[in-house]
Every structure is written in structure tokens, then in C-alpha cells.
Design a protein around this motif. Structure first.
Motif, PDB file in Angstrom:
ATOM      1  N   ASN A   1      45.355 -11.913 -17.702  1.00  0.00           N
ATOM      2  CA  ASN A   1      44.201 -11.317 -18.367  1.00  0.00           C
ATOM      3  C   ASN A   1      44.692 -10.210 -19.294  1.00  0.00           C
ATOM      4  O   ASN A   1      45.807  -9.696 -19.153  1.00  0.00           O
ATOM      5  CB  ASN A   1      43.199 -10.768 -17.346  1.00  0.00           C
ATOM      6  CG  ASN A   1      43.835  -9.788 -16.370  1.00  0.00           C
ATOM      7  OD1 ASN A   1      44.094  -8.633 -16.709  1.00  0.00           O
ATOM      8  ND2 ASN A   1      44.103 -10.250 -15.144  1.00  0.00           N
ATOM      9  N   ALA A   2      43.855  -9.856 -20.261  1.00  0.00           N
ATOM     10  CA  ALA A   2      44.265  -8.924 -21.314  1.00  0.00           C
ATOM     11  C   ALA A   2      44.653  -7.562 -20.753  1.00  0.00           C
ATOM     12  O   ALA A   2      45.607  -6.930 -21.215  1.00  0.00           O
ATOM     13  CB  ALA A   2      43.136  -8.786 -22.338  1.00  0.00           C
ATOM     14  N   GLU A   3      43.924  -7.100 -19.742  1.00  0.00           N
ATOM     15  CA  GLU A   3      44.190  -5.766 -19.192  1.00  0.00           C
ATOM     16  C   GLU A   3      45.569  -5.706 -18.529  1.00  0.00           C
ATOM     17  O   GLU A   3      46.336  -4.763 -18.749  1.00  0.00           O
ATOM     18  CB  GLU A   3      43.097  -5.398 -18.185  1.00  0.00           C
ATOM     19  CG  GLU A   3      43.148  -3.936 -17.741  1.00  0.00           C
ATOM     20  CD  GLU A   3      41.997  -3.579 -16.827  1.00  0.00           C
ATOM     21  OE1 GLU A   3      41.814  -2.371 -16.552  1.00  0.00           O
ATOM     22  OE2 GLU A   3      41.270  -4.495 -16.377  1.00  0.00           O
ATOM     23  N   PHE A   4      45.895  -6.732 -17.735  1.00  0.00           N
ATOM     24  CA  PHE A   4      47.183  -6.731 -17.054  1.00  0.00           C
ATOM     25  C   PHE A   4      48.333  -6.921 -18.041  1.00  0.00           C
ATOM     26  O   PHE A   4      49.363  -6.242 -17.952  1.00  0.00           O
ATOM     27  CB  PHE A   4      47.228  -7.836 -16.000  1.00  0.00           C
ATOM     28  CG  PHE A   4      48.572  -7.995 -15.347  1.00  0.00           C
ATOM     29  CD1 PHE A   4      49.001  -7.096 -14.377  1.00  0.00           C
ATOM     30  CD2 PHE A   4      49.423  -9.027 -15.718  1.00  0.00           C
ATOM     31  CE1 PHE A   4      50.238  -7.231 -13.782  1.00  0.00           C
ATOM     32  CE2 PHE A   4      50.659  -9.171 -15.124  1.00  0.00           C
ATOM     33  CZ  PHE A   4      51.073  -8.270 -14.162  1.00  0.00           C
ATOM     34  N   ILE A   5      48.180  -7.840 -18.989  1.00  0.00           N
ATOM     35  CA  ILE A   5      49.234  -8.081 -19.974  1.00  0.00           C
ATOM     36  C   ILE A   5      49.474  -6.839 -20.820  1.00  0.00           C
ATOM     37  O   ILE A   5      50.628  -6.473 -21.104  1.00  0.00           O
ATOM     38  CB  ILE A   5      48.865  -9.288 -20.868  1.00  0.00           C
ATOM     39  CG1 ILE A   5      48.845 -10.570 -20.028  1.00  0.00           C
ATOM     40  CG2 ILE A   5      49.846  -9.426 -22.030  1.00  0.00           C
ATOM     41  CD1 ILE A   5      48.363 -11.791 -20.790  1.00  0.00           C
ATOM     42  N   GLY A   6      48.395  -6.160 -21.207  1.00  0.00           N
ATOM     43  CA  GLY A   6      48.545  -4.918 -21.969  1.00  0.00           C
ATOM     44  C   GLY A   6      49.276  -3.844 -21.172  1.00  0.00           C
ATOM     45  O   GLY A   6      50.121  -3.126 -21.713  1.00  0.00           O
ATOM     46  N   SER A   7      48.965  -3.753 -19.883  1.00  0.00           N
ATOM     47  CA  SER A   7      49.653  -2.782 -19.033  1.00  0.00           C
ATOM     48  C   SER A   7      51.131  -3.122 -18.886  1.00  0.00           C
ATOM     49  O   SER A   7      51.991  -2.232 -18.920  1.00  0.00           O
ATOM     50  CB  SER A   7      48.987  -2.749 -17.652  1.00  0.00           C
ATOM     51  OG  SER A   7      49.670  -1.878 -16.776  1.00  0.00           O
ATOM     52  N   ALA A   8      51.455  -4.419 -18.735  1.00  0.00           N
ATOM     53  CA  ALA A   8      52.853  -4.838 -18.612  1.00  0.00           C
ATOM     54  C   ALA A   8      53.632  -4.540 -19.888  1.00  0.00           C
ATOM     55  O   ALA A   8      54.787  -4.099 -19.830  1.00  0.00           O
ATOM     56  CB  ALA A   8      52.916  -6.324 -18.285  1.00  0.00           C
ATOM     57  N   ILE A   9      53.007  -4.765 -21.053  1.00  0.00           N
ATOM     58  CA  ILE A   9      53.671  -4.461 -22.324  1.00  0.00           C
ATOM     59  C   ILE A   9      53.898  -2.963 -22.461  1.00  0.00           C
ATOM     60  O   ILE A   9      54.971  -2.509 -22.897  1.00  0.00           O
ATOM     61  CB  ILE A   9      52.833  -4.991 -23.504  1.00  0.00           C
ATOM     62  CG1 ILE A   9      52.796  -6.524 -23.482  1.00  0.00           C
ATOM     63  CG2 ILE A   9      53.372  -4.490 -24.831  1.00  0.00           C
ATOM     64  CD1 ILE A   9      51.869  -7.125 -24.519  1.00  0.00           C
ATOM     65  N   HIS A  10      52.902  -2.182 -22.051  1.00  0.00           N
ATOM     66  CA  HIS A  10      53.018  -0.722 -22.129  1.00  0.00           C
ATOM     67  C   HIS A  10      54.162  -0.224 -21.247  1.00  0.00           C
ATOM     68  O   HIS A  10      54.949   0.643 -21.657  1.00  0.00           O
ATOM     69  CB  HIS A  10      51.692  -0.090 -21.694  1.00  0.00           C
ATOM     70  CG  HIS A  10      51.613   1.368 -21.997  1.00  0.00           C
ATOM     71  ND1 HIS A  10      50.863   2.252 -21.241  1.00  0.00           N
ATOM     72  CD2 HIS A  10      52.188   2.127 -22.959  1.00  0.00           C
ATOM     73  CE1 HIS A  10      50.978   3.465 -21.728  1.00  0.00           C
ATOM     74  NE2 HIS A  10      51.773   3.416 -22.777  1.00  0.00           N
ATOM     75  N   HIS A  11      54.268  -0.738 -20.039  1.00  0.00           N
ATOM     76  CA  HIS A  11      55.326  -0.312 -19.118  1.00  0.00           C
ATOM     77  C   HIS A  11      56.705  -0.830 -19.547  1.00  0.00           C
ATOM     78  O   HIS A  11      57.720  -0.204 -19.225  1.00  0.00           O
ATOM     79  CB  HIS A  11      55.024  -0.805 -17.699  1.00  0.00           C
ATOM     80  CG  HIS A  11      54.037   0.020 -16.951  1.00  0.00           C
ATOM     81  ND1 HIS A  11      52.686   0.027 -17.257  1.00  0.00           N
ATOM     82  CD2 HIS A  11      54.187   0.882 -15.907  1.00  0.00           C
ATOM     83  CE1 HIS A  11      52.050   0.844 -16.428  1.00  0.00           C
ATOM     84  NE2 HIS A  11      52.931   1.375 -15.610  1.00  0.00           N
ATOM     85  N   GLY A  12      56.740  -1.973 -20.239  1.00  0.00           N
ATOM     86  CA  GLY A  12      58.023  -2.561 -20.604  1.00  0.00           C
ATOM     87  C   GLY A  12      58.578  -2.122 -21.941  1.00  0.00           C
ATOM     88  O   GLY A  12      59.702  -2.493 -22.292  1.00  0.00           O
ATOM     89  N   THR A  13      57.817  -1.310 -22.688  1.00  0.00           N
ATOM     90  CA  THR A  13      58.247  -0.915 -24.032  1.00  0.00           C
ATOM     91  C   THR A  13      59.529  -0.080 -23.998  1.00  0.00           C
ATOM     92  O   THR A  13      60.486  -0.356 -24.734  1.00  0.00           O
ATOM     93  CB  THR A  13      57.130  -0.135 -24.748  1.00  0.00           C
ATOM     94  OG1 THR A  13      55.971  -0.966 -24.854  1.00  0.00           O
ATOM     95  CG2 THR A  13      57.575   0.301 -26.129  1.00  0.00           C
ATOM     96  N   LEU A  14      59.571   0.949 -23.168  1.00  0.00           N
ATOM     97  CA  LEU A  14      60.757   1.807 -23.118  1.00  0.00           C
ATOM     98  C   LEU A  14      62.001   1.064 -22.630  1.00  0.00           C
ATOM     99  O   LEU A  14      63.075   1.203 -23.234  1.00  0.00           O
ATOM    100  CB  LEU A  14      60.497   3.036 -22.243  1.00  0.00           C
ATOM    101  CG  LEU A  14      59.763   4.207 -22.895  1.00  0.00           C
ATOM    102  CD1 LEU A  14      59.723   5.403 -21.959  1.00  0.00           C
ATOM    103  CD2 LEU A  14      60.423   4.593 -24.209  1.00  0.00           C
ATOM    104  N   PRO A  15      61.928   0.289 -21.530  1.00  0.00           N
ATOM    105  CA  PRO A  15      63.112  -0.490 -21.145  1.00  0.00           C
ATOM    106  C   PRO A  15      63.579  -1.439 -22.244  1.00  0.00           C
ATOM    107  O   PRO A  15      64.774  -1.576 -22.495  1.00  0.00           O
ATOM    108  CB  PRO A  15      62.635  -1.259 -19.910  1.00  0.00           C
ATOM    109  CG  PRO A  15      61.526  -0.461 -19.352  1.00  0.00           C
ATOM    110  CD  PRO A  15      60.845   0.156 -20.534  1.00  0.00           C
ATOM    111  N   ALA A  16      62.637  -2.102 -22.927  1.00  0.00           N
ATOM    112  CA  ALA A  16      63.015  -3.020 -24.004  1.00  0.00           C
ATOM    113  C   ALA A  16      63.639  -2.272 -25.166  1.00  0.00           C
ATOM    114  O   ALA A  16      64.623  -2.730 -25.770  1.00  0.00           O
ATOM    115  CB  ALA A  16      61.781  -3.803 -24.474  1.00  0.00           C
ATOM    116  N   LEU A  17      63.097  -1.105 -25.478  1.00  0.00           N
ATOM    117  CA  LEU A  17      63.632  -0.290 -26.567  1.00  0.00           C
ATOM    118  C   LEU A  17      65.065   0.142 -26.267  1.00  0.00           C
ATOM    119  O   LEU A  17      65.913   0.192 -27.164  1.00  0.00           O
ATOM    120  CB  LEU A  17      62.743   0.934 -26.787  1.00  0.00           C
ATOM    121  CG  LEU A  17      62.967   1.750 -28.067  1.00  0.00           C
ATOM    122  CD1 LEU A  17      62.741   0.875 -29.296  1.00  0.00           C
ATOM    123  CD2 LEU A  17      62.046   2.961 -28.092  1.00  0.00           C
ATOM    124  N   THR A  18      65.340   0.447 -25.013  1.00  0.00           N
ATOM    125  CA  THR A  18      66.701   0.813 -24.618  1.00  0.00           C
ATOM    126  C   THR A  18      67.673  -0.319 -24.892  1.00  0.00           C
ATOM    127  O   THR A  18      68.768  -0.114 -25.435  1.00  0.00           O
ATOM    128  CB  THR A  18      66.744   1.164 -23.120  1.00  0.00           C
ATOM    129  OG1 THR A  18      65.804   2.209 -22.848  1.00  0.00           O
ATOM    130  CG2 THR A  18      68.132   1.617 -22.705  1.00  0.00           C
TER     131      THR A  18
END
Length: 329
Positions: free
Chosen positions: A184-201
Motif C-alpha cells: 500500500n502507498a503508506e507502507f511503501i512511502g515509509s520504506a522509501i523514506h527509511h531507505g533513502t539515507l542507506p541508499a545514499l551512502t
């Protein structure tokens, strides 16, 4: 056809060798998963008589009283049946279930980050190598310095700045714990938000290598005869860059990308530890700390199959892209 048969035979032998090492290496480590469970049982006041120990040995597949060869054959039989054993770290959960719960997080995070770093690095390297001496060349030392920064230090800097000081991103976890995982959009958005910094690293630390490699290959291919011939024909500069120079210069980067893509399933242990991300890297570290043979073997198996599979696909594609490869073999 002989080229492809030879390649397939090589990877079959490599897979068997990897499975064999996967069995023996954990058993050469000090300690035993049965001892770990027995110690936990003793701490809780449970029975530690020989019959209990024997039951654990049968359950975990670490039958120390049987010859190692018999254990090896049992391991192969169970493996082909899809039975990876019981995990000690999260007893009594099967190792396959632990891996299936953690692997998607790592594949999405590290896979997307690796793909982005490859595309950004190769594109910038192509432009910097083709227009050498311009301001684009200044990107090379800057990204190389970032690639030389220790992985954990870069992750901690991003956490301190964007997570703690600015509070733009969360510090821990893979998603908001108040949400139920689902498509669902809410969970996927939360996962993207939490994964941004690790991915950026991952992107920041690896884009420099792709950029430098592609830039050097573009410089060397820029003086090749086929590029000079294309210029003599009056072709557009952009077409020469993309269809002639870059097409040949990118081949070594594609091979390196295949290896990186294979190691995606291994995750990034340091990044996952810094951000407390629920990926396979943390499970691997947990398995090593607890002498969890089943989980270690299962994770190593997934990593091995992914690396061999990625290299096999690239080898087969190389034969199609560059006919000289088939001729040389």
C-alpha cells in the motif's frame, strides 16, 4: 555453441565447489550451534542430559558422532530438497524463512542503489572522458575522494547531519513500526523514506569507481581507428560518442557491474548495522556470532548462486555483444 556449453559446464563445477566449501568452512570455526542451545537451556534451568543434546544434534543436522562425509551427503540431499535447516539465532524458525524475510529488503535497497551508482557513474564517466580537459574532469578527483572515505564514517556523517541535526530522515529501521507491511502507498512511502539515507551512502561511496573506470576507457577508445573512421564519415559527435566509443568502453564496466549485482544479496553489513536496517547483512552477522551453521550456509548459498548467476548471464551476453569473445574461446 561449444562456447556456451563450456561456460555452463564451468559454472556447474564452480557451484559444486562453492556448495562444498559452504559445508566445510562453518564446521572449521570454533564452537558449535548445539553448544549454544545447550547453554541457553542450562541458563533457563532446563535439562542438559545426553538425550537432549542428541535431539538437538539431529534437529540441527550437526551430528558430531557421524563421519563428516555422511554429514556432507545429508547436507547435499537436504539442500536439493530445499531444506536449509533450523536457525539457532532465531530458534526454532527455519533458516529459509529467516532468509526470505530479510532478503527482499536488501535486494531492494542495495540493488537500486547499485544500479543508480552504475548508471550515474558510467554516464558521467562517458561525458568526462569524451570532453576531457573541461570542467567535467573535475568530477573525477571529487568522486574518487568520496569513494576513499571509510564506509561506516560516511554513513555516520549522513546520520548525524540528515537524521539527527536536520531530522529529515529517520535514524533506525526499514519502515515505521506502527504500519503493517503490505503493498500500500503508506507502507511503501515509509520504506522509501527509511531507505533513502542507506541508499545514499552506497551511491556516494561507489559512484566514483564507475566514473573513473568509464572515463579512462573513453579516453583510450577515443583514439581508436573506428572512432577516427566515424569522424571521417562526418557522423554527428553525439552519435560517435554513444554508438562507437561508449559502446566499446562500457564492456569492462558491465563485467564489474555483474559482479556487483551478484553481491547485492550479500547486502552491506556496515550500512545495515549503522542504520539498523532489516536486511540480510545483519542476519549474517548474527549467524556468525551464534555459530548458526544453517543460517550461515543458507546466506552463503544465496550469495553464491547470485554471483555465479550474474556472471553466467554476463558471459553469455558478452558472447552476443562481442563476437571476438567466442572466437577467442
Amino acid at each position: 555453441m561449444r562456447y556456451y556449453i563450456r561456460k555452463l559446464a564451468f559454472y556447474v563445477v564452480a557451484l559444486w565447489a562453492a556448495l562444498t566449501l559452504n559445508f566445510f568452512i562453518p564446521r572449521l570455526m570454533p564452537g558449535n550451534p548445539v553448544d549454544t542451545l545447550m547453554a541457553r537451556l542450562a541458563q533457563r534451568g532446563g535439562s542438559v542430559d545426553p538425550s537432549v543434546r542428541r535431539s538437538y544434534e539431529l534437529l540441527l543436522g550437526t551430528r558430531t558422532r557421524e563421519p563428516l562425509w555422511d554429514q556432507y551427503l545429508s547436507y547435499l540431499v537436504n539442500l536439493f530438497r530445499g531444506d536449509l535447516g533450523i536457525s539457532v539465532s532465531v530458534y526454532p524458525t527455519p533458516a529459509a524463512e529467516v532468509i526470505s524475510q530479510s532478503l527482499p529488503w536488501t535486494i531492494v535497497l542495495v540493488g537500486i542503489a547499485t544500479l543508480l551508482s552504475f548508471l550515474i557513474g558510467v554516464t558521467l564517466g562517458m561525458l568526462a572522458g569524451w570532453k576531457r580537459g573541461t570542467w567535467l574532469d573535475s568530477l573525477v578527483p571529487a568522486t574518487t575522494v568520496l569513494a576513499a572515505v571509510p564506509y561506516f564514517w560516511l554513513a555516520l556523517i549522513l546520520v548525524a547531519v540528515f537524521g539527527s541535526a536536520l531530522q529529515w530522515f529517520p535514524l533506525l529501521g526499514g519502515y515505521d513500526v506502527i504500519l503493517d507491511p503490505g503493498w500500500n502507498a503508506e507502507f511503501i512511502g515509509s520504506a522509501i523514506h527509511h531507505g533513502t539515507l542507506p541508499a545514499l551512502t552506497i551511491v556516494i561511496s561507489s559512484v566514483g569507481g564507475w566514473l573513473l573506470g568509464m572515463r579512462n576507457m573513453m579516453v583510450s577508445t577515443g583514439d581508436e581507428d573506428y572512432v577516427l573512421t566515424a569522424r571521417a564519415k562526418g557522423l554527428r559527435e553525439r552519435r560517435i560518442m554513444t554508438h562507437y566509443a561508449a559502446r566499446n568502453a562500457v564492456l569492462p564496466s558491465v563485467a564489474g557491474f555483474a559482479i556487483s549485482l551478484g553481491f547485492v544479496v550479500a547486502g552491506s553489513i556496515i550500512t545495515e548495522q549503522v542504520f539498523s536496517y532489516p536486511g540480510i547483512g545483519g542476519k549474517l552477522l548474527q549467524a556468525v556470532q551464534n555459530n548458526d551453521y544453517a543460517l550461515m550456509q543458507g546466506i552463503f548459498l544465496v550469495i553464491t548462486v547470485a554471483v555465479l548467476g550474474a556472471n553466467l548471464v554476463v558471459d553469455l551476453l558478452y558472447g552476443l555483444i562481442d563476437p571476438r569473445t567466442r572466437a577467442g574461446n
